[in-house]
Design a protein around this motif. Structure first.
Motif, PDB file in Angstrom:
ATOM      1  N   UNK A  99       0.862  -1.185   0.107  1.00 32.03           N
ATOM      2  CA  UNK A  99      -0.048  -0.090  -0.109  1.00 32.03           C
ATOM      3  C   UNK A  99       0.866   1.233  -0.113  1.00 32.03           C
ATOM      4  N   UNK A 100       2.052   0.945   0.848  1.00 32.25           N
ATOM      5  CA  UNK A 100       2.957   2.325   0.829  1.00 32.25           C
ATOM      6  C   UNK A 100       3.605   2.629  -0.533  1.00 32.25           C
ATOM      7  N   UNK A 101       3.725   1.526  -1.126  1.00 30.05           N
ATOM      8  CA  UNK A 101       4.477   1.610  -2.670  1.00 30.05           C
ATOM      9  C   UNK A 101       3.423   2.178  -3.713  1.00 30.05           C
ATOM     10  N   UNK A 102       2.300   1.708  -3.462  1.00 24.71           N
ATOM     11  CA  UNK A 102       1.312   2.358  -4.363  1.00 24.71           C
ATOM     12  C   UNK A 102       1.000   3.937  -4.246  1.00 24.71           C
ATOM     13  N   UNK A 103       0.978   4.172  -2.930  1.00 22.84           N
ATOM     14  CA  UNK A 103       1.041   5.677  -2.657  1.00 22.84           C
ATOM     15  C   UNK A 103       2.134   6.509  -2.895  1.00 22.84           C
ATOM     16  N   UNK A 104       3.191   5.959  -2.913  1.00 19.94           N
ATOM     17  CA  UNK A 104       4.424   6.686  -3.431  1.00 19.94           C
ATOM     18  C   UNK A 104       4.416   6.805  -5.117  1.00 19.94           C
ATOM     19  N   UNK A 105       3.789   5.737  -5.615  1.00 24.98           N
ATOM     20  CA  UNK A 105       3.640   5.629  -7.142  1.00 24.98           C
ATOM     21  C   UNK A 105       2.821   6.829  -7.407  1.00 24.98           C
ATOM     22  N   UNK A 106       1.494   6.869  -6.661  1.00 26.77           N
ATOM     23  CA  UNK A 106       0.633   8.050  -7.139  1.00 26.77           C
ATOM     24  C   UNK A 106       1.313   9.402  -6.868  1.00 26.77           C
ATOM     25  N   UNK A 107       2.049   9.618  -5.769  1.00 21.88           N
ATOM     26  CA  UNK A 107       2.847  10.761  -5.620  1.00 21.88           C
ATOM     27  C   UNK A 107       3.893  11.074  -6.872  1.00 21.88           C
ATOM     28  N   UNK A 108       4.564  10.052  -7.158  1.00 22.87           N
ATOM     29  CA  UNK A 108       5.439  10.076  -8.265  1.00 22.87           C
ATOM     30  C   UNK A 108       4.963  10.533  -9.636  1.00 22.87           C
ATOM     31  N   UNK A 109       3.435  10.119  -9.855  1.00 22.72           N
ATOM     32  CA  UNK A 109       3.152  10.377 -11.134  1.00 22.72           C
ATOM     33  C   UNK A 109       2.669  11.842 -11.296  1.00 22.72           C
ATOM     34  N   UNK A 110       1.985  12.160  -9.996  1.00 17.59           N
ATOM     35  CA  UNK A 110       1.819  13.627  -9.962  1.00 17.59           C
ATOM     36  C   UNK A 110       3.030  14.431 -10.056  1.00 17.59           C
ATOM     37  N   UNK A 111       4.068  13.984  -9.489  1.00 20.09           N
ATOM     38  CA  UNK A 111       5.284  15.019  -9.321  1.00 20.09           C
ATOM     39  C   UNK A 111       5.789  14.976 -10.742  1.00 20.09           C
ATOM     40  N   UNK A 112       5.788  13.980 -11.457  1.00 15.43           N
ATOM     41  CA  UNK A 112       6.182  13.981 -12.971  1.00 15.43           C
ATOM     42  C   UNK A 112       5.361  14.725 -13.862  1.00 15.43           C
ATOM     43  N   UNK A 113       4.238  14.812 -13.589  1.00 16.31           N
ATOM     44  CA  UNK A 113       3.522  15.712 -14.426  1.00 16.31           C
ATOM     45  C   UNK A 113       3.638  17.071 -14.086  1.00 16.31           C
ATOM     46  N   UNK A 114       4.017  17.485 -12.729  1.00 19.40           N
ATOM     47  CA  UNK A 114       4.267  18.828 -12.435  1.00 19.40           C
ATOM     48  C   UNK A 114       5.816  19.269 -12.793  1.00 19.40           C
ATOM     49  N   UNK A 115       6.811  18.022 -13.052  1.00 24.55           N
ATOM     50  CA  UNK A 115       8.021  18.234 -13.622  1.00 24.55           C
ATOM     51  C   UNK A 115       7.995  18.708 -14.963  1.00 24.55           C
ATOM     52  N   UNK A 116       6.895  18.028 -15.542  1.00 29.25           N
ATOM     53  CA  UNK A 116       6.835  18.210 -17.153  1.00 29.25           C
ATOM     54  C   UNK A 116       6.488  19.608 -17.541  1.00 29.25           C
ATOM     55  N   UNK A 117       5.577  20.132 -16.403  1.00 24.77           N
ATOM     56  CA  UNK A 117       4.884  21.412 -16.785  1.00 24.77           C
ATOM     57  C   UNK A 117       6.181  22.443 -16.354  1.00 24.77           C
ATOM     58  N   UNK A 159      12.862  12.696  -7.951  1.00 30.26           N
ATOM     59  CA  UNK A 159      14.088  11.778  -7.745  1.00 30.26           C
ATOM     60  C   UNK A 159      13.884  11.125  -6.300  1.00 30.26           C
ATOM     61  N   UNK A 160      13.299  11.943  -5.376  1.00 31.40           N
ATOM     62  CA  UNK A 160      13.107  11.388  -4.023  1.00 31.40           C
ATOM     63  C   UNK A 160      12.078  10.437  -3.982  1.00 31.40           C
ATOM     64  N   UNK A 161      10.984  10.676  -4.752  1.00 34.47           N
ATOM     65  CA  UNK A 161       9.931   9.595  -4.974  1.00 34.47           C
ATOM     66  C   UNK A 161      10.268   8.392  -5.494  1.00 34.47           C
ATOM     67  N   UNK A 162      11.136   8.380  -6.560  1.00 36.16           N
ATOM     68  CA  UNK A 162      11.635   7.262  -7.151  1.00 36.16           C
ATOM     69  C   UNK A 162      12.465   6.572  -6.202  1.00 36.16           C
ATOM     70  N   UNK A 163      13.452   7.229  -5.361  1.00 37.03           N
ATOM     71  CA  UNK A 163      14.424   6.502  -4.313  1.00 37.03           C
ATOM     72  C   UNK A 163      13.425   5.653  -3.474  1.00 37.03           C
ATOM     73  N   UNK A 164      12.362   6.703  -3.033  1.00 35.85           N
ATOM     74  CA  UNK A 164      11.459   5.740  -1.894  1.00 35.85           C
ATOM     75  C   UNK A 164      10.762   4.680  -2.337  1.00 35.85           C
ATOM     76  N   UNK A 165      10.385   4.732  -3.452  1.00 43.14           N
ATOM     77  CA  UNK A 165       9.708   3.485  -4.217  1.00 43.14           C
ATOM     78  C   UNK A 165      10.703   2.370  -4.461  1.00 43.14           C
TER      79      UNK A 165
END
Length: 404
Positions: free
Chosen positions: A158-176, A199-205
């Motif tokens: 469940x923690x990994x799924x939460x991090x992956x959701x946050x990563x998806x959002x962070x990657x969208x913001x990074x593109x913007x 990068x931090x989210x990727x490391x946490x995942x």
């Protein structure tokens, strides 16, 4: 002259007397000759006549039960301890008739073998119960080990799924942010800050995945250990030796029961006790103890001469009489079976001129009035078989084979 004249009449008288005697003798001879001729003619005519037709076959016989008289003996030697029947007692198949002196010893041996079997069965049941309890305990421990680990793995997932959701959002913001930086709308510092977050989210995942893998490995190891504990509990359940003990006790009991059974005398078939030859306290060896017969159905064994047996057929009617008056009047019966062997006669006629060494065939006759002769086994009777009447078809339940 006077004497010659006086003798003349006398000579004439003698002459005529002689003539009369001669004529009489001749007539008698003629009559005797004629009588002999007539007798010879009558004898020839009588010889030419066909012999009279036979309508009966006569024979001597003896009365016996349907299944014959059975002489009952003991299976082992010893001393007769108890006699449970008397002459005339009606018995059923398998009924105990007598007991030998070793009966009580054999009974004690049987009881001991039965107690050993019961003890072996109790031991087996106890071992089975203990082994089942150990296996159940091992399975319980396996469940206790697995449940917390499984929950931890699910929480980590469940923690990994939460991090992956946050990563998806962070990657969208990074593109913007990258698009805005190219337009000069934001500074380089703001873009770097967003990149660092991704990068931090990727490391946490990655760290979360590693933790999850460790949890799964630990769970699998724990399950393997728990299963090993279950297998050890099952292996500790040593039933083969106990089961062998039960089987051995069962065999010992069967042997003891067989030995006990040889210490009693049982009726081989239903019937009536006809005679008792050994009494309690007397030795028992190979001799007969009792004689038994099914007197509910009585038969006559007729000893038919071998020269007459060809005239006898199953189904022919029979008249049975007793020359010594053992029963009143005559009895009726039916020829049932005709023997296949020729024997010397066993039933001897009281006529001194009778053939005491005749060759006969045993013909079994079913008696219609069983009750009249139920108590007369081995009684000698006279048998008259009606051979003129056609024999009726035999009941298929009867066996036509000859009996020795």
């Amino acid at each position: 002259m006077v004497s010659q004249t006086a003798q003349s009449p006398w000579k004439k008288t003698r002459f005529w007397i002689g003539m009369a005697l001669l004529l009489t003798a001749g007539g008698a001879s003629l009559l005797a000759l004629r009588s002999a001729q007539q007798s010879r003619q009558a004898a020839l005519e009588e010889a030419a006549q066909p012999p009279p037709e036979r309508v009966h076959v006569a024979a001597l016989g003896r009365i016996e039960p349907k299944d014959q008289v059975i002489d009952i003996a003991a299976a082992e030697t010893g001393v007769l301890a108890r006699l449970l029947v008397e002459e005339g007692t009606q018995v059923q198949k398998g009924q105990v008739l007598a007991e030998l002196d070793m009966y009580e010893i054999r009974q004690a041996e049987r009881n001991f073998a039965a107690s050993e079997l019961a003890e072996a069965q109790q031991t087996l049941a106890a071992e089975q119960g203990l082994g089942s309890a150990r296996i159940a305990e091992a399975n319980t421990k396996a469940g206790q080990i697995d449940q917390p680990q499984l929950q931890a793995i699910e929480a980590q997932a469940a923690t990994i799924r939460s991090l992956e959701a946050r990563l998806s959002l962070a990657e969208t913001d990074l593109a913007r942010f990258q698009d805005l930086f190219s337009q000069g709308a934001i500074t380089r510092q703001e873009l770097d800050r967003q990149q660092t977050q991704v990068d931090q989210l990727l490391s946490d995942i990655a760290s979360g995945e590693a933790t999850k893998n460790q949890l799964e490995l630990a769970r699998n190891t724990g399950l393997d250990n728990a299963q090993a504990q279950v297998s050890m509990a099952e292996a500790d359940l040593q039933l083969s030796a106990v089961e062998a003990g039960v089987e051995s006790a069962q065999q010992n009991l069967a042997l003891a029961e067989a030995r006990l059974d040889r210490a009693v005398i049982k009726a081989p078939s239903p019937g009536q006790i006809l005679d008792i030859y050994v009494r309690p306290g007397e030795a028992v060896s190979d001799n007969r103890l009792l004689s038994l017969g099914n007197t509910a159905e009585m038969y006559v064994v007729a000893e038919v001469y071998e020269t007459d047996v060809g005239l006898v057929k199953p189904g022919q009617k029979v008249t049975i009489t007793s020359r010594n008056g053992a029963f009143e009047g005559s009895l009726s019966g039916t020829v049932e079976t005709i023997g296949l062997q020729i024997f010397k006669n066993d039933v001897l006629d009281d006529d001194p001129a009778a053939n005491a060494d005749a060759r006969i065939v045993e013909v079994r006759v079913a008696v219609d009035q069983d009750e009249a002769v139920a108590m007369l086994t081995n009684l000698q009777v006279d048998v008259l078989i009606d051979i003129k009447a056609d024999g009726q078809s035999q009941d298929p339940s009867h066996d036509n084979s000859g009996e020795s």
